[in-house]
Each structure stands twice: as C-alpha cells, then as structure tokens.
Scaffold this motif. Structure first.
Motif, PDB file in Angstrom:
ATOM      1  N   LEU A  14      -0.854  -0.945 -10.806  1.00 19.11           N
ATOM      2  CA  LEU A  14       0.568  -1.154 -11.107  1.00 19.11           C
ATOM      3  C   LEU A  14       1.444  -0.468 -10.068  1.00 19.11           C
ATOM      4  O   LEU A  14       2.427  -1.044  -9.586  1.00 19.11           O
ATOM      5  CB  LEU A  14       0.889  -0.638 -12.505  1.00 19.11           C
ATOM      6  CG  LEU A  14       2.328  -0.802 -12.975  1.00 19.11           C
ATOM      7  CD1 LEU A  14       2.683  -2.277 -13.041  1.00 19.11           C
ATOM      8  CD2 LEU A  14       2.527  -0.133 -14.307  1.00 19.11           C
ATOM      9  N   PHE A  15       1.084   0.767  -9.702  1.00 19.78           N
ATOM     10  CA  PHE A  15       1.820   1.468  -8.646  1.00 19.78           C
ATOM     11  C   PHE A  15       1.757   0.684  -7.343  1.00 19.78           C
ATOM     12  O   PHE A  15       2.753   0.569  -6.629  1.00 19.78           O
ATOM     13  CB  PHE A  15       1.245   2.866  -8.417  1.00 19.78           C
ATOM     14  CG  PHE A  15       1.595   3.861  -9.487  1.00 19.78           C
ATOM     15  CD1 PHE A  15       2.721   3.724 -10.273  1.00 19.78           C
ATOM     16  CD2 PHE A  15       0.780   4.959  -9.698  1.00 19.78           C
ATOM     17  CE1 PHE A  15       3.028   4.643 -11.249  1.00 19.78           C
ATOM     18  CE2 PHE A  15       1.079   5.882 -10.671  1.00 19.78           C
ATOM     19  CZ  PHE A  15       2.206   5.732 -11.453  1.00 19.78           C
ATOM     20  N   ALA A  16       0.606   0.129  -7.014  1.00 18.24           N
ATOM     21  CA  ALA A  16       0.457  -0.628  -5.771  1.00 18.24           C
ATOM     22  C   ALA A  16       1.311  -1.897  -5.806  1.00 18.24           C
ATOM     23  O   ALA A  16       1.983  -2.221  -4.819  1.00 18.24           O
ATOM     24  CB  ALA A  16      -1.011  -0.980  -5.543  1.00 18.24           C
ATOM     25  N   ALA A  17       1.297  -2.608  -6.925  1.00 23.06           N
ATOM     26  CA  ALA A  17       2.079  -3.844  -7.029  1.00 23.06           C
ATOM     27  C   ALA A  17       3.576  -3.559  -6.956  1.00 23.06           C
ATOM     28  O   ALA A  17       4.314  -4.240  -6.239  1.00 23.06           O
ATOM     29  CB  ALA A  17       1.741  -4.570  -8.331  1.00 23.06           C
ATOM     30  N   VAL A  18       4.027  -2.560  -7.675  1.00 25.62           N
ATOM     31  CA  VAL A  18       5.449  -2.217  -7.660  1.00 25.62           C
ATOM     32  C   VAL A  18       5.846  -1.681  -6.281  1.00 25.62           C
ATOM     33  O   VAL A  18       6.913  -2.015  -5.757  1.00 25.62           O
ATOM     34  CB  VAL A  18       5.780  -1.207  -8.780  1.00 25.62           C
ATOM     35  CG1 VAL A  18       7.191  -0.668  -8.637  1.00 25.62           C
ATOM     36  CG2 VAL A  18       5.594  -1.844 -10.135  1.00 25.62           C
ATOM     37  N   GLY A  19       4.990  -0.875  -5.672  1.00 23.94           N
ATOM     38  CA  GLY A  19       5.271  -0.354  -4.340  1.00 23.94           C
ATOM     39  C   GLY A  19       5.368  -1.462  -3.304  1.00 23.94           C
ATOM     40  O   GLY A  19       6.234  -1.440  -2.428  1.00 23.94           O
ATOM     41  N   THR A  20       4.483  -2.462  -3.393  1.00 25.69           N
ATOM     42  CA  THR A  20       4.534  -3.602  -2.483  1.00 25.69           C
ATOM     43  C   THR A  20       5.826  -4.395  -2.678  1.00 25.69           C
ATOM     44  O   THR A  20       6.476  -4.787  -1.702  1.00 25.69           O
ATOM     45  CB  THR A  20       3.312  -4.508  -2.700  1.00 25.69           C
ATOM     46  OG1 THR A  20       2.126  -3.745  -2.486  1.00 25.69           O
ATOM     47  CG2 THR A  20       3.332  -5.686  -1.766  1.00 25.69           C
ATOM     48  N   ALA A  21       6.204  -4.623  -3.920  1.00 18.54           N
ATOM     49  CA  ALA A  21       7.439  -5.369  -4.204  1.00 18.54           C
ATOM     50  C   ALA A  21       8.663  -4.618  -3.689  1.00 18.54           C
ATOM     51  O   ALA A  21       9.559  -5.221  -3.079  1.00 18.54           O
ATOM     52  CB  ALA A  21       7.565  -5.631  -5.700  1.00 18.54           C
ATOM     53  N   VAL A  22       8.702  -3.319  -3.898  1.00 20.19           N
ATOM     54  CA  VAL A  22       9.833  -2.523  -3.409  1.00 20.19           C
ATOM     55  C   VAL A  22       9.852  -2.523  -1.880  1.00 20.19           C
ATOM     56  O   VAL A  22      10.916  -2.607  -1.260  1.00 20.19           O
ATOM     57  CB  VAL A  22       9.772  -1.088  -3.975  1.00 20.19           C
ATOM     58  CG1 VAL A  22      10.738  -0.163  -3.274  1.00 20.19           C
ATOM     59  CG2 VAL A  22      10.035  -1.102  -5.469  1.00 20.19           C
ATOM     60  N   GLY A  23       8.679  -2.463  -1.255  1.00 21.15           N
ATOM     61  CA  GLY A  23       8.605  -2.505   0.203  1.00 21.15           C
ATOM     62  C   GLY A  23       9.104  -3.827   0.766  1.00 21.15           C
ATOM     63  O   GLY A  23       9.839  -3.855   1.761  1.00 21.15           O
ATOM     64  N   ILE A  24       8.720  -4.934   0.140  1.00 22.44           N
ATOM     65  CA  ILE A  24       9.185  -6.250   0.591  1.00 22.44           C
ATOM     66  C   ILE A  24      10.703  -6.366   0.424  1.00 22.44           C
ATOM     67  O   ILE A  24      11.395  -6.869   1.316  1.00 22.44           O
ATOM     68  CB  ILE A  24       8.454  -7.371  -0.171  1.00 22.44           C
ATOM     69  CG1 ILE A  24       6.985  -7.421   0.267  1.00 22.44           C
ATOM     70  CG2 ILE A  24       9.128  -8.717   0.051  1.00 22.44           C
ATOM     71  CD1 ILE A  24       6.134  -8.342  -0.567  1.00 22.44           C
ATOM     72  N   CYS A  25      11.226  -5.902  -0.696  1.00 23.90           N
ATOM     73  CA  CYS A  25      12.677  -5.952  -0.905  1.00 23.90           C
ATOM     74  C   CYS A  25      13.408  -5.079   0.111  1.00 23.90           C
ATOM     75  O   CYS A  25      14.453  -5.475   0.642  1.00 23.90           O
ATOM     76  CB  CYS A  25      13.021  -5.499  -2.327  1.00 23.90           C
ATOM     77  SG  CYS A  25      12.525  -6.657  -3.590  1.00 23.90           S
ATOM     78  N   GLY A  26      12.868  -3.905   0.386  1.00 25.32           N
ATOM     79  CA  GLY A  26      13.479  -3.020   1.375  1.00 25.32           C
ATOM     80  C   GLY A  26      13.457  -3.620   2.764  1.00 25.32           C
ATOM     81  O   GLY A  26      14.443  -3.523   3.511  1.00 25.32           O
ATOM     82  N   MET A  27      12.336  -4.241   3.141  1.00 23.27           N
ATOM     83  CA  MET A  27      12.252  -4.896   4.451  1.00 23.27           C
ATOM     84  C   MET A  27      13.294  -6.000   4.575  1.00 23.27           C
ATOM     85  O   MET A  27      13.947  -6.136   5.615  1.00 23.27           O
ATOM     86  CB  MET A  27      10.854  -5.493   4.653  1.00 23.27           C
ATOM     87  CG  MET A  27       9.906  -4.608   5.364  1.00 23.27           C
ATOM     88  SD  MET A  27       8.274  -5.323   5.655  1.00 23.27           S
ATOM     89  CE  MET A  27       8.454  -7.052   5.500  1.00 23.27           C
ATOM     90  N   GLN A  28      13.446  -6.806   3.546  1.00 20.82           N
ATOM     91  CA  GLN A  28      14.416  -7.907   3.584  1.00 20.82           C
ATOM     92  C   GLN A  28      15.841  -7.368   3.647  1.00 20.82           C
ATOM     93  O   GLN A  28      16.688  -7.917   4.354  1.00 20.82           O
ATOM     94  CB  GLN A  28      14.235  -8.816   2.369  1.00 20.82           C
ATOM     95  CG  GLN A  28      15.082 -10.045   2.399  1.00 20.82           C
ATOM     96  CD  GLN A  28      14.729 -10.985   3.533  1.00 20.82           C
ATOM     97  OE1 GLN A  28      13.663 -10.949   4.104  1.00 20.82           O
ATOM     98  NE2 GLN A  28      15.666 -11.838   3.876  1.00 20.82           N
ATOM     99  N   LEU A  29      16.112  -6.298   2.926  1.00 25.01           N
ATOM    100  CA  LEU A  29      17.441  -5.699   2.956  1.00 25.01           C
ATOM    101  C   LEU A  29      17.763  -5.175   4.349  1.00 25.01           C
ATOM    102  O   LEU A  29      18.848  -5.449   4.894  1.00 25.01           O
ATOM    103  CB  LEU A  29      17.524  -4.567   1.936  1.00 25.01           C
ATOM    104  CG  LEU A  29      18.822  -3.771   1.907  1.00 25.01           C
ATOM    105  CD1 LEU A  29      19.952  -4.649   1.402  1.00 25.01           C
ATOM    106  CD2 LEU A  29      18.669  -2.550   1.041  1.00 25.01           C
TER     107      LEU A  29
END
Length: 91
Positions: A14-29
């Motif tokens: 769960l930490f890995a999935a949420v961390g990946t999602a936050v990373g993708i959102c941060g990259m796009q931002l």
C-alpha cells in the motif's frame, strides 16, 4: 513496541502504491509548472496575455513518451491475447 503496531509488513504494498501515485502526480505538477506554455508563473509572463506560439505548444504536447508509444500495440500482452482470441483451426 509502539512502532511495530503501526509498521506492519502487510501495508508495504500500500505504501508503494500510494508513493508511486504521489510521485506521478508530483512529476506531472512539476512538468506543467516548468514547461507548459500555457502556465505563466512570473508577473512579466502573465502580462503578455495569450500567445499564439504553436511551435512551443507542439513541443510540449509531443513529448518523448507519446512518441515512444505512438506505433505500439495498445495491449499489455499481445501474444497471450492473440493465443486466446484467435480461433483454432481444425486441420
């Protein structure tokens, strides 16, 4: 003892999935703030108004990932999909 109550091995995926999602959102931002031609952060750029700079917009829209996947099949496992979807001939 208290830390073992909160950090359990079951939650690592769960930490890995949420961390990946936050990373993708941060990259796009960051990508949008830094190189999007329609986003203007400084006051001087905002005062310029609407610019008709089609070359800069084309460069932003046709990024490397889009060029890479343009001619690829939209399937994850095409050989497996073809195996199960193609009819078997009785020869």
């Amino acid at each position: 003892m208290v830390s073992s109550r909160w950090v359990r091995p079951e939650v690592f995926p769960l930490f890995a999935a949420v961390g990946t999602a936050v990373g993708i959102c941060g990259m796009q931002l960051i990508r949008n703030i830094c190189i999007n031609p329609e986003v203007r952060v400084t006051k001087e750029n905002r005062a310029a108004g609407v610019l008709d700079n089609f070359q800069e917009g084309e460069k932003y829209a046709e990024h490397g990932l889009r060029k890479f996947v343009r001619n690829k099949s939209p399937q994850i496992m095409p050989s497996l999909n073809n195996f199960f979807s193609d009819p078997i001939s009785d020869e």
